[in-house]
Design a protein around this motif. Structure first.
Motif, short mmCIF file in Angstrom:
data_model
loop_
_atom_site.label_atom_id
_atom_site.label_comp_id
_atom_site.label_asym_id
_atom_site.label_seq_id
_atom_site.Cartn_x
_atom_site.Cartn_y
_atom_site.Cartn_z
N SER A 354 0.82 -1.22 0.00
CA SER A 354 0.00 0.00 0.00
C SER A 354 0.86 1.27 0.00
O SER A 354 0.34 2.35 -0.25
N ILE A 355 2.15 1.14 0.27
CA ILE A 355 3.02 2.31 0.17
C ILE A 355 3.55 2.38 -1.27
O ILE A 355 4.41 1.60 -1.68
N GLY A 356 2.98 3.29 -2.04
CA GLY A 356 3.39 3.41 -3.44
C GLY A 356 4.67 4.20 -3.58
O GLY A 356 5.51 3.90 -4.43
N ASP A 357 4.83 5.22 -2.74
CA ASP A 357 5.99 6.10 -2.89
C ASP A 357 6.30 6.76 -1.55
O ASP A 357 5.38 7.02 -0.76
N VAL A 358 7.57 7.00 -1.32
CA VAL A 358 8.00 7.78 -0.15
C VAL A 358 8.86 8.91 -0.70
O VAL A 358 9.79 8.66 -1.45
N ARG A 359 8.51 10.14 -0.37
CA ARG A 359 9.27 11.26 -0.94
C ARG A 359 9.28 12.44 0.03
O ARG A 359 8.52 12.46 0.99
N GLY A 360 10.12 13.40 -0.29
CA GLY A 360 10.20 14.59 0.56
C GLY A 360 11.63 15.00 0.77
O GLY A 360 12.56 14.49 0.13
N ARG A 361 11.79 15.98 1.66
CA ARG A 361 13.12 16.46 2.04
C ARG A 361 13.10 16.75 3.53
O ARG A 361 12.12 17.30 4.04
N GLY A 362 14.21 16.42 4.20
CA GLY A 362 14.32 16.72 5.62
C GLY A 362 13.13 16.16 6.37
O GLY A 362 12.72 15.01 6.16
N LEU A 363 12.54 17.00 7.23
CA LEU A 363 11.37 16.54 7.99
C LEU A 363 10.07 17.01 7.34
O LEU A 363 9.19 17.56 8.00
N PHE A 364 9.98 16.82 6.06
CA PHE A 364 8.74 17.06 5.32
C PHE A 364 8.60 15.89 4.35
O PHE A 364 9.15 15.90 3.25
#
Ligand SMILES: Cc1ncc(COP(=O)(O)O)c(C=O)c1O
Length: 446
Positions: A354-364
């Motif tokens: 169910s986790i298709g993607d994990v993205r972001g920068r730092g604590l966002f």
């Protein structure tokens, strides 16, 4: 509705405890129907410290969602600064106050040299409103480009450029929407989208004033586009006579880790920057930063003053917040904890389809939940269930994006490895035990 859709449905009042039902009803009677409450089982908080909040029964919750207390809830240095200043003097910007000048100089030193003037407001909405007003006055244009799920505020002007607030029909005729640059679920060529939006304005006889973007695209689902694309799009806007406004209300003040401002990671030097949320750790202070030539042109025609903006207490809070961010290296912590969290989330992804993607920068960080990883179909209803399951495990998060399926992880910047482990453990269990459900329909702004 700005961003998250995990709200309490008033029709479910009877499912609450008698005390909570009474409070929710009294609140509804007094505040009316426009307000929302988070979660199917709303929360009443009475205290906060660091990354934790405490409810009325004394239970502790992990706050993985609130970027306003950047230095953590009730940071002693910030609290002391607010109290001491309130006990000494709290007045406005029509008198000389050296702390205001000191803070302004220190903050401006964190921007590229061209961004050398600052105007204060109390809220992010007002900052964006003012940035638009300056852009409109200076360019002589009125047209504004925004991303399709943008949220920029609640004033008449900023609500009119915030499709995530009232849906696409709520935006003004001088606004054009551009699909945000999404790498996971590509929505077409971003630069072409910007060109089409500018052409559409031109065809309506509207001169562009600005392109405004949230530099982490929070309400668009937390996106980290390719910088080259972004710079190219901004060049197009400038060539058409418009200015570039970076809305740093969400991303600013080191939250993204390696960079103080989100626009640094987009390869763009904006003409105007708006700041807010974390700036004063909850004390209402926000600002517009711009080149002095823009402000000279604006100021030659109007005077600027806002009664409460940059009052003594707000500046004390902002100074203490900036001091804590620097002295405790919170941007460094956002980078380290964020990388760790991201790495561990990718491990979770290998076990949870169910986790298709994990993205972001730092604590966002955005965790894109899907009903099918091959088709990348957004699982908004499932995300709603997961958010509520996390809340029952006393971990606070919410879901954003066009499909309201992206878990938004945006904790106080003091969030550490132990907090991250607690979050990961709760998420692992919630994903394991929450049955997948396919969305019942398109996600409208609620
Ligand atoms: C990107 C962005 N801009 C502006 C605002 C408006 O800020 P405020 O609520 O302080 O008016 C928000 C608030 O959520 C925001 O997320």
């Amino acid at each position: 509705v700005p961003g998250p859709a995990c709200y309490f449905d008033h029709a479910d009042l009877e499912s609450l405890s008698p005390r909570m039902a009474r409070l929710v009803q009294r609140r509804r009677n007094a505040l009316g129907a426009a307000y929302r409450l988070f979660y199917s089982d709303p929360l009443e908080f009475v205290a906060g410290r660091g990354t934790r909040l405490v409810d009325a029964e004394g239970n502790e919750y992990l706050d993985a969602y609130n970027n306003v207390p950047a230095a953590g809830h009730s940071h002693p240095r910030v609290v002391r600064a607010i109290c001491e200043q309130a006990n000494t003097l709290n007045t406005h910007t029509r008198y000389i106050q050296e702390p205001l000048i000191d803070y302004s100089e220190q903050l401006l030193a964190l921007f590229p040299a061209s961004l050398d003037n600052i105007l204060y407001t109390c809220t992010g909405s007002e900052a964006n409103d003012l940035a638009l007003r300056i852009a409109k006055q200076v360019t002589g244009g009125t047209g504004v480009l925004v991303t399709t799920e943008a949220y920029h505020g609640i004033t008449t002007e900023t609500a009119a450029i915030s499709p995530s607030l009232g849906g696409p029909d709520s935006i003004a005729p001088w606004v054009r929407m551009v699909p945000a640059p999404d790498v996971y679920r590509p929505t077409g060529d971003f630069v072409k989208g910007v060109r089409a939006a500018l052409d559409s304005l031109a065809a309506s006889g509207v001169k562009p004033a600005a392109f405004i973007f949230d530099s982490i695209f929070a309400s668009d689902g937390i996106l980290t586009p390719e910088p080259r694309l972004f710079a190219e799009a901004c060049d197009l806007v400038r060539a058409a006579g418009g200015l570039v406004i970076a809305d740093e209300v969400q991303a600013g003040f080191g939250r993204l880790g390696a960079t103080m401002w989100g626009f640094d990671s987009l390869g763009v030097e904006p003409d105007l920057v708006s700041l807010g949320k974390p700036m004063g750790s909850g004390q209402p202070i926000a600002a517009v930063v711009a080149n002095h030539q823009l402000i000279d042109r604006f100021g030659s025609r109007v005077r600027y003053f806002s009664t409460f903006a940059a009052n003594g207490v707000s500046i004390a809070a902002a100074q203490a917040t900036l001091d804590v961010i620097r002295d405790e290296d919170l941007a460094g912590q956002a980078e380290t904890t964020g990388s760790y969290l991201m790495e561990r989330l990718r491990e979770l992804q290998s076990r949870h389809s169910s986790i298709g993607d994990v993205r972001g920068r730092g604590l966002f960080i955005g965790i894109d939940l899907v009903s099918d990883p091959d088709t990348r179909t957004p699982a908004g209803d499932y995300a709603f269930d997961v958010v509520n399951a996390m809340r029952r495990r006393r971990v606070l998060t919410a879901a954003v994006g066009a499909g309201r399926n992206v878990l938004k992880i945006r904790p106080p910047m003091t969030f550490d490895r132990q907090d991250a482990d607690l979050f990961l453990e709760a998420l692992d269990e919630c994903l394991t035990h929450t049955p997948m459900r396919v969305d019942s329909g398109p996600k409208q702004a609620a």
